[in-house]
Design a protein around this motif. Structure first.
Motif, PDB file in Angstrom:
ATOM      1  N   THR A  84     -19.378  34.260  -4.065  1.00 53.45           N
ATOM      2  CA  THR A  84     -20.787  34.544  -4.384  1.00 53.45           C
ATOM      3  C   THR A  84     -21.190  33.826  -5.675  1.00 53.45           C
ATOM      4  N   LEU A  85     -20.280  33.821  -6.650  1.00 58.12           N
ATOM      5  CA  LEU A  85     -20.614  33.147  -7.911  1.00 58.12           C
ATOM      6  C   LEU A  85     -20.736  31.633  -7.683  1.00 58.12           C
ATOM      7  N   SER A  86     -19.833  31.077  -6.885  1.00 55.54           N
ATOM      8  CA  SER A  86     -19.878  29.633  -6.616  1.00 55.54           C
ATOM      9  C   SER A  86     -21.192  29.246  -5.946  1.00 55.54           C
ATOM     10  N   GLU A  87     -21.638  30.096  -5.010  1.00 56.65           N
ATOM     11  CA  GLU A  87     -22.905  29.808  -4.314  1.00 56.65           C
ATOM     12  C   GLU A  87     -24.075  29.807  -5.287  1.00 56.65           C
ATOM     13  N   ARG A  88     -24.071  30.796  -6.174  1.00 52.71           N
ATOM     14  CA  ARG A  88     -25.192  30.896  -7.139  1.00 52.71           C
ATOM     15  C   ARG A  88     -25.190  29.681  -8.078  1.00 52.71           C
ATOM     16  N   ILE A  89     -24.001  29.297  -8.513  1.00 53.86           N
ATOM     17  CA  ILE A  89     -23.912  28.129  -9.405  1.00 53.86           C
ATOM     18  C   ILE A  89     -24.320  26.854  -8.656  1.00 53.86           C
ATOM     19  N   LEU A  90     -23.868  26.754  -7.407  1.00 53.00           N
ATOM     20  CA  LEU A  90     -24.130  25.533  -6.632  1.00 53.00           C
ATOM     21  C   LEU A  90     -25.632  25.258  -6.498  1.00 53.00           C
ATOM     22  N   ARG A  91     -26.411  26.339  -6.314  1.00 47.05           N
ATOM     23  CA  ARG A  91     -27.863  26.142  -6.189  1.00 47.05           C
ATOM     24  C   ARG A  91     -28.418  25.493  -7.448  1.00 47.05           C
ATOM     25  N   GLU A  92     -27.891  25.890  -8.593  1.00 41.70           N
ATOM     26  CA  GLU A  92     -28.336  25.289  -9.864  1.00 41.70           C
ATOM     27  C   GLU A  92     -27.792  23.870 -10.032  1.00 41.70           C
ATOM     28  N   GLU A  93     -26.585  23.649  -9.533  1.00 44.35           N
ATOM     29  CA  GLU A  93     -25.973  22.315  -9.665  1.00 44.35           C
ATOM     30  C   GLU A  93     -26.880  21.238  -9.084  1.00 44.35           C
ATOM     31  N   HIS A  94     -27.414  21.528  -7.898  1.00 48.14           N
ATOM     32  CA  HIS A  94     -28.198  20.498  -7.203  1.00 48.14           C
ATOM     33  C   HIS A  94     -29.380  20.032  -8.052  1.00 48.14           C
ATOM     34  N   ASP A  95     -30.078  21.012  -8.602  1.00 49.53           N
ATOM     35  CA  ASP A  95     -31.265  20.689  -9.389  1.00 49.53           C
ATOM     36  C   ASP A  95     -30.906  20.018 -10.713  1.00 49.53           C
ATOM     37  N   CYS A  96     -29.860  20.530 -11.317  1.00 50.59           N
ATOM     38  CA  CYS A  96     -29.411  20.028 -12.617  1.00 50.59           C
ATOM     39  C   CYS A  96     -28.960  18.566 -12.478  1.00 50.59           C
ATOM     40  N   LEU A  97     -28.221  18.286 -11.405  1.00 46.58           N
ATOM     41  CA  LEU A  97     -27.716  16.926 -11.191  1.00 46.58           C
ATOM     42  C   LEU A  97     -28.880  15.957 -10.948  1.00 46.58           C
ATOM     43  N   VAL A  98     -29.809  16.372 -10.096  1.00 43.53           N
ATOM     44  CA  VAL A  98     -30.945  15.495  -9.795  1.00 43.53           C
ATOM     45  C   VAL A  98     -31.750  15.227 -11.064  1.00 43.53           C
ATOM     46  N   GLU A  99     -31.961  16.269 -11.851  1.00 40.35           N
ATOM     47  CA  GLU A  99     -32.736  16.092 -13.087  1.00 40.35           C
ATOM     48  C   GLU A  99     -32.037  15.100 -14.026  1.00 40.35           C
TER      49      GLU A  99
END
Ligand code: GRF
Length: 210
Positions: free
Chosen positions: A175-190
């Motif tokens: 569950t923690l990995s999923e929550r972090i992953l959602r942020e990863e996508h946006d953070c990486l693109v930015e």
């Protein structure tokens, strides 16, 4: 007579290295497609012939190089082949999007300040493998992800962007990995978008956005 045509705008040529599922790779594909990232993804390179990232690349017509680590005689041979692929692709920028191997000295040196990694923890806490598990075991209340330039030491280059997520009492690694992953996508693109627009300035460990 035809009027002179504007010369095509040169955008950075981005090579992505990924070892698995490739959801961060997909975020980059989407970021380029929707105009947030001004770059072209010229090649996916993977060390894993079974990586789902390969399917994502093929769907988009992005060339793929599979360098199966196991068929190389040793790490030096693998690294040389990898470096050749990167050079042949004419890379201006390398993104490590879930690439599960350490890169050797020559590649890191050649792409100093031009290679970016995403890590699923708030560095400098919890570098290395199983970062989300490390965070849970430590008992932190806030976790997150970090996008940083790659240097010779693992998960330790200048930080471009970070995102936080809360850690719940009932969280497990999944569950923690999923929550972090959602942020990863946006953070990486930015972060990649800022790089491609020439807006990142690195001084020592500090990265400033211009
Ligand atoms: C991500 O959590 C990334 O931060 C880590 O490996 C995972 C890769 O996920 N380095 P995906 O392959 O991008 O879906």
């Amino acid at each position: 007579m035809r009027p002179p045509q504007p010369s095509p705008v040169q955008v950075p040529r981005m090579v992505v290295l990924a070892s698995g599922r490739g959801s961060n790779f997909q975020a980059l594909i989407d970021g380029v497609a929707d105009g947030r990232i001004h770059a072209s993804i010229v090649r996916l390179i993977t060390d894993n012939p079974g990586a789902y990232a390969i399917d994502r690349a093929r769907k988009e017509g992005i060339p793929v190089s599979v360098l199966d680590y196991l068929v190389f005689q040793d790490r030096t041979a693998y690294e040389s082949a990898l470096f050749r692929e990167i050079q042949d692709a004419g890379a201006d920028l390398i993104i490590l999007a879930g690439y599960m191997r350490l890169l050797g000295e020559p590649i890191v040196a050649a792409f100093s300040d031009r290679m970016i990694n995403i890590h699923p923890a708030l560095l400098p806490c919890f570098p290395g493998l199983h970062a989300q598990r490390q965070a849970l075991e430590y008992g932190v209340k806030v976790a997150g992800c970090t996008v940083h330039f790659v240097t010779h030491e693992m998960d330790s280059g200048p930080i471009i962007a970070q995102r936080c997520v809360p850690v719940g009492e009932d969280d497990d690694e999944e569950t923690l990995s999923e929550r972090i992953l959602r942020e990863e996508h946006d953070c990486l693109v930015e972060a990649v978008a800022l790089f491609c627009d020439g807006r990142l300035e690195v001084t020592g460990r500090r990265v400033r956005v211009r």
